[in-house]
Design a protein around this motif. Structure first.
Motif, short mmCIF file in Angstrom:
data_model
loop_
_atom_site.label_atom_id
_atom_site.label_comp_id
_atom_site.label_asym_id
_atom_site.label_seq_id
_atom_site.Cartn_x
_atom_site.Cartn_y
_atom_site.Cartn_z
N GLY A 55 -29.27 58.62 105.05
CA GLY A 55 -28.24 57.67 105.46
C GLY A 55 -27.09 57.63 104.47
N GLN A 56 -27.42 57.62 103.18
CA GLN A 56 -26.38 57.59 102.14
C GLN A 56 -25.63 58.92 102.09
OE1 GLN A 56 -25.47 54.83 100.26
NE2 GLN A 56 -23.74 56.17 99.85
N SER A 108 -25.17 60.89 104.45
CA SER A 108 -24.33 60.98 105.66
C SER A 108 -22.95 60.40 105.41
CB SER A 108 -25.00 60.23 106.82
OG SER A 108 -26.20 60.86 107.17
N MET A 109 -22.90 59.40 104.56
CA MET A 109 -21.61 58.80 104.24
C MET A 109 -20.91 59.59 103.12
SD MET A 109 -21.67 56.38 106.40
CE MET A 109 -20.27 55.41 105.94
N ASN A 117 -25.35 55.95 110.70
CA ASN A 117 -24.55 56.50 109.60
C ASN A 117 -24.22 57.96 109.83
OD1 ASN A 117 -24.78 54.04 108.35
ND2 ASN A 117 -26.09 54.75 106.70
N GLU A 128 -21.83 58.54 113.14
CA GLU A 128 -20.45 58.06 113.05
C GLU A 128 -19.48 59.17 112.68
OE1 GLU A 128 -20.47 53.36 111.85
OE2 GLU A 128 -20.72 54.81 110.23
#
Length: 107
Positions: free
Chosen positions: A22-23, A25-26, A66, A69
């Motif tokens: 998730g992290q 992905s950003m 995440n 997006e």
């Protein structure tokens, strides 16, 4: 890659691996999405099936948000029906935290 840890026997390890994706992905957008969607999206989708560990399910739904997006439609289209189906199952059968994660991902 951290995706191997999605299969770890301990749910906290799986949760941490999902958190890392998730992290990442950003932090690595859009390169991670373009280069690794064929591995990441199925792994996150499979983690949403972990009905014995609702924290893992909820976090997988959040990480899916995440990741997606920053995906182009051509990346998401092949996975869209399967992902939406899994999120709808979580909305209907999950605990509140799972339902919240699924609803946010669907929104």
């Amino acid at each position: 890659m951290v995706l191997n840890l999605f299969q770890d026997p301990h749910p906290r390890v799986r949760w941490a691996a999902i958190n890392a994706i998730g992290q990442l992905s950003m932090d690595l957008r859009p390169d991670l999405q373009v280069q690794d969607h064929q591995q990441v999206l199925p792994a996150l989708a499979a983690s949403m099936d972990d009905f014995q560990n609702p924290q893992v399910q909820a976090h997988a739904a959040s990480a899916m948000l995440n990741f997606s997006e920053n995906c182009t439609p051509d990346i998401l289209t092949p996975y869209f029906d399967g992902i939406v189906s899994k999120l709808l199952v979580l909305l209907q059968n999950g605990k509140q935290m799972v339902q919240e994660g699924a609803l946010t991902a669907l929104a």
